[in-house]
Design a protein around this motif. Structure first.
Motif, PDB file in Angstrom:
ATOM      1  N   UNK A 102       0.825  -1.214   0.000  1.00 11.06           N
ATOM      2  CA  UNK A 102       0.000   0.000   0.000  1.00 11.06           C
ATOM      3  C   UNK A 102       0.857   1.261   0.000  1.00 11.06           C
ATOM      4  N   UNK A 103       1.901   1.290   0.823  1.00 10.26           N
ATOM      5  CA  UNK A 103       2.691   2.527   0.974  1.00 10.26           C
ATOM      6  C   UNK A 103       3.799   2.648  -0.061  1.00 10.26           C
ATOM      7  N   UNK A 104       3.961   1.656  -0.931  1.00 12.70           N
ATOM      8  CA  UNK A 104       4.997   1.739  -1.971  1.00 12.70           C
ATOM      9  C   UNK A 104       4.431   1.675  -3.380  1.00 12.70           C
ATOM     10  N   UNK A 105       3.123   1.421  -3.487  1.00 12.28           N
ATOM     11  CA  UNK A 105       2.529   1.193  -4.811  1.00 12.28           C
ATOM     12  C   UNK A 105       2.537   2.464  -5.660  1.00 12.28           C
ATOM     13  N   UNK A 106       2.342   3.610  -5.030  1.00 15.94           N
ATOM     14  CA  UNK A 106       2.271   4.854  -5.780  1.00 15.94           C
ATOM     15  C   UNK A 106       0.847   5.181  -6.168  1.00 15.94           C
ATOM     16  N   UNK A 107       0.676   6.278  -6.887  1.00 15.43           N
ATOM     17  CA  UNK A 107      -0.653   6.732  -7.265  1.00 15.43           C
ATOM     18  C   UNK A 107      -1.215   7.679  -6.229  1.00 15.43           C
ATOM     19  N   UNK A 108      -2.495   8.003  -6.383  1.00 16.96           N
ATOM     20  CA  UNK A 108      -3.134   8.983  -5.500  1.00 16.96           C
ATOM     21  C   UNK A 108      -3.305   8.428  -4.098  1.00 16.96           C
ATOM     22  N   UNK A 109      -3.325   9.347  -3.133  1.00 16.12           N
ATOM     23  CA  UNK A 109      -3.625   8.947  -1.761  1.00 16.12           C
ATOM     24  C   UNK A 109      -5.021   8.345  -1.708  1.00 16.12           C
ATOM     25  N   UNK A 110      -5.200   7.392  -0.827  1.00 18.04           N
ATOM     26  CA  UNK A 110      -6.502   6.726  -0.697  1.00 18.04           C
ATOM     27  C   UNK A 110      -7.178   7.066   0.618  1.00 18.04           C
ATOM     28  N   UNK A 111      -6.620   8.007   1.338  1.00 16.18           N
ATOM     29  CA  UNK A 111      -7.132   8.337   2.659  1.00 16.18           C
ATOM     30  C   UNK A 111      -6.793   9.782   2.953  1.00 16.18           C
ATOM     31  N   UNK A 112      -7.298  10.280   4.066  1.00 14.22           N
ATOM     32  CA  UNK A 112      -6.946  11.620   4.472  1.00 14.22           C
ATOM     33  C   UNK A 112      -7.894  12.668   3.941  1.00 14.22           C
ATOM     34  N   UNK A 113      -7.369  13.869   3.700  1.00 13.35           N
ATOM     35  CA  UNK A 113      -8.180  15.030   3.363  1.00 13.35           C
ATOM     36  C   UNK A 113      -8.259  15.227   1.851  1.00 13.35           C
ATOM     37  N   UNK A 114      -9.438  15.655   1.415  1.00 13.13           N
ATOM     38  CA  UNK A 114      -9.686  15.883   0.002  1.00 13.13           C
ATOM     39  C   UNK A 114     -10.372  17.235  -0.172  1.00 13.13           C
ATOM     40  N   UNK A 115      -9.959  17.987  -1.179  1.00 14.38           N
ATOM     41  CA  UNK A 115     -10.604  19.250  -1.533  1.00 14.38           C
ATOM     42  C   UNK A 115     -11.277  19.064  -2.882  1.00 14.38           C
ATOM     43  N   UNK A 116     -12.584  19.328  -2.917  1.00 12.70           N
ATOM     44  CA  UNK A 116     -13.354  19.164  -4.154  1.00 12.70           C
ATOM     45  C   UNK A 116     -13.887  20.523  -4.581  1.00 12.70           C
ATOM     46  N   UNK A 117     -13.544  20.920  -5.793  1.00 12.82           N
ATOM     47  CA  UNK A 117     -14.078  22.140  -6.389  1.00 12.82           C
ATOM     48  C   UNK A 117     -15.271  21.729  -7.247  1.00 12.82           C
ATOM     49  N   UNK A 118     -16.473  22.053  -6.775  1.00  9.32           N
ATOM     50  CA  UNK A 118     -17.697  21.618  -7.449  1.00  9.32           C
ATOM     51  C   UNK A 118     -18.215  22.731  -8.357  1.00  9.32           C
TER      52      UNK A 118
END
Length: 386
Positions: A102-118
């Motif tokens: 999980x911590x070495x695969x790369x790509x976008x974070x799958x947890x934590x904080x997200x900012x969405x511009x709607x």
């Protein structure tokens, strides 16, 4: 004597190798076995950290039973140098092997904080939300209107964090001008937009973005996605539709998108317009009149005047024959599919029914009765609101 010593040494070596093999097998079993977590957690991997600190954090959070085994397993798998910064969801019972992946695969974070511009039809809002690992659902922490409300401190804080994810969510039915203006207002993006893309050319969807992304490049992603959707709808269209090009299909889909927000009736609305086009009737749809007034630059914000319904513009379908010259918004996949494969009906009229949907009719008399009912509903609404 020397033979005896050599024999003992060989016995000791074999025993040591046997014990070492047992330890390795035990360690491998521990590394691959289900872990102690009973609830999902978010594991934050700061930029510039190393496996020593990450393993210590995992031990502290109760995700693994042994930091050394985790580090040895990661080193054996040649993943020690592949650690990725971000915030990652670790599921209950995850093994050390799975956590390392999980911590070495790369790509976008799958947890934590997200900012969405709607980017909506009536407003552009910014939502700050955080994933609750226990429920895998996002919890809203702040929401404000871009360029209108005061920017909350939490937005400034999370925007500076390395593991925060950012998305631009474009609603169906927004215009290309609205999308372009929204992107211009997002402060983490860069680059100029030389011109507004053609109306209807942008696919409504959710797009992941990163700080420093180029605005024109994001619009190009949206255009490429819409080209795929239009091509697929055109390829799967019904025979004998009264549209002769993918562009005309896109125009029809945009009118359908603006006429109804009820997914279940899109194909019925499409059938009305197809029937009208086939019978040589004018489309007579208010959203096209509104587009002729605003050109897609903002919201009219009031009802249409009789003079506007009679006024000649290229988009006023009360005046012109057939389709307007361009789309009037950016339709989504469902409206494109409805335009390509409408329901088979004899409907040529529809009017609001007071529930958010529409009442459909095949004759003018039936339509007039539906209109009268709608007028009664309209007349009661102010009294209900007071």
């Amino acid at each position: 004597m020397w033979r005896h010593i050599a024999s003992n040494a060989l016995t000791f070596l074999l025993l040591a190798m046997f014990l070492l093999g047992g330890v390795i097998l035990w360690g491998k079993g521990q590394y691959q076995a289900a872990g102690p977590l009973t609830d999902a957690i978010c594991v934050e991997v700061p930029r510039g950290t190393n496996f020593d600190r990450v393993s210590a954090s995992l031990v502290d959070q109760g995700a693994v039973t042994s930091g050394p085994i985790l580090r040895i397993g990661a080193d054996y798998a040649e993943k020690t140098d592949l650690l990725k910064a971000g915030s990652f969801l670790v599921e209950p019972g995850a093994s050390m092997e799975q956590i390392v992946d999980v911590v070495t695969r790369g790509g976008a974070s799958t947890c934590g904080t997200e900012v969405v511009y709607r980017v909506g039809v009536n407003r552009v809002s910014v939502q700050v939300r955080e994933l609750d690992p226990a429920t895998s659902a996002f919890v809203e922490r702040a929401e404000f209107d871009q360029g209108v409300d005061e920017t909350p401190e939490i937005y400034t804080d999370v925007k500076a964090k390395a593991d925060t994810r950012f998305r631009v969510a474009v609603a169906e039915g927004v215009t290309s001008w609205q999308v372009t203006e929204a992107l211009r207002g997002i402060d983490l993006l860069e680059g100029e937009v030389p011109e507004v893309p053609a109306e209807g050319a942008l696919a409504p969807d959710s797009y992941e973005v990163r700080p420093g992304d180029d605005r024109a490049a994001i619009l190009a992603r949206m255009e490429a996605a819409q080209e795929v959707l239009v091509a697929a709808a055109w390829e799967g269209r019904d025979d004998n539709l009264p549209v002769s090009t993918p562009e005309e299909l896109l125009i029809l889909a945009s009118i359908i998108e603006k006429e109804t927000g009820v997914p279940e009736e899109r194909r019925q609305v499409a059938s009305v317009f197809v029937n009208r086009l086939n019978q040589g009737m004018r489309l007579q749809t208010d959203p096209t009149v509104i587009y002729g007034i605003t050109k897609g630059e903002g919201v009219l914000g009031r009802g249409l005047r009789q003079s506007e319904l009679r006024g000649a513009t290229p988009w006023n379908t009360y005046v012109i024959e057939g389709l307007p010259p361009t789309p009037i918004a950016n339709p989504g996949r469902a409206s494109l599919e409805a335009a390509a494969r409408p329901d088979s009906t004899e409907f040529v009229f529809f009017v609001a029914d007071g529930t958010g949907g529409h009442a459909f009719a095949t004759t003018l008399d039936e339509h007039n009765r539906n209109v009268a009912r709608w007028r009664e509903i309209e007349a009661r609404q102010p009294a209900q609101e007071n």
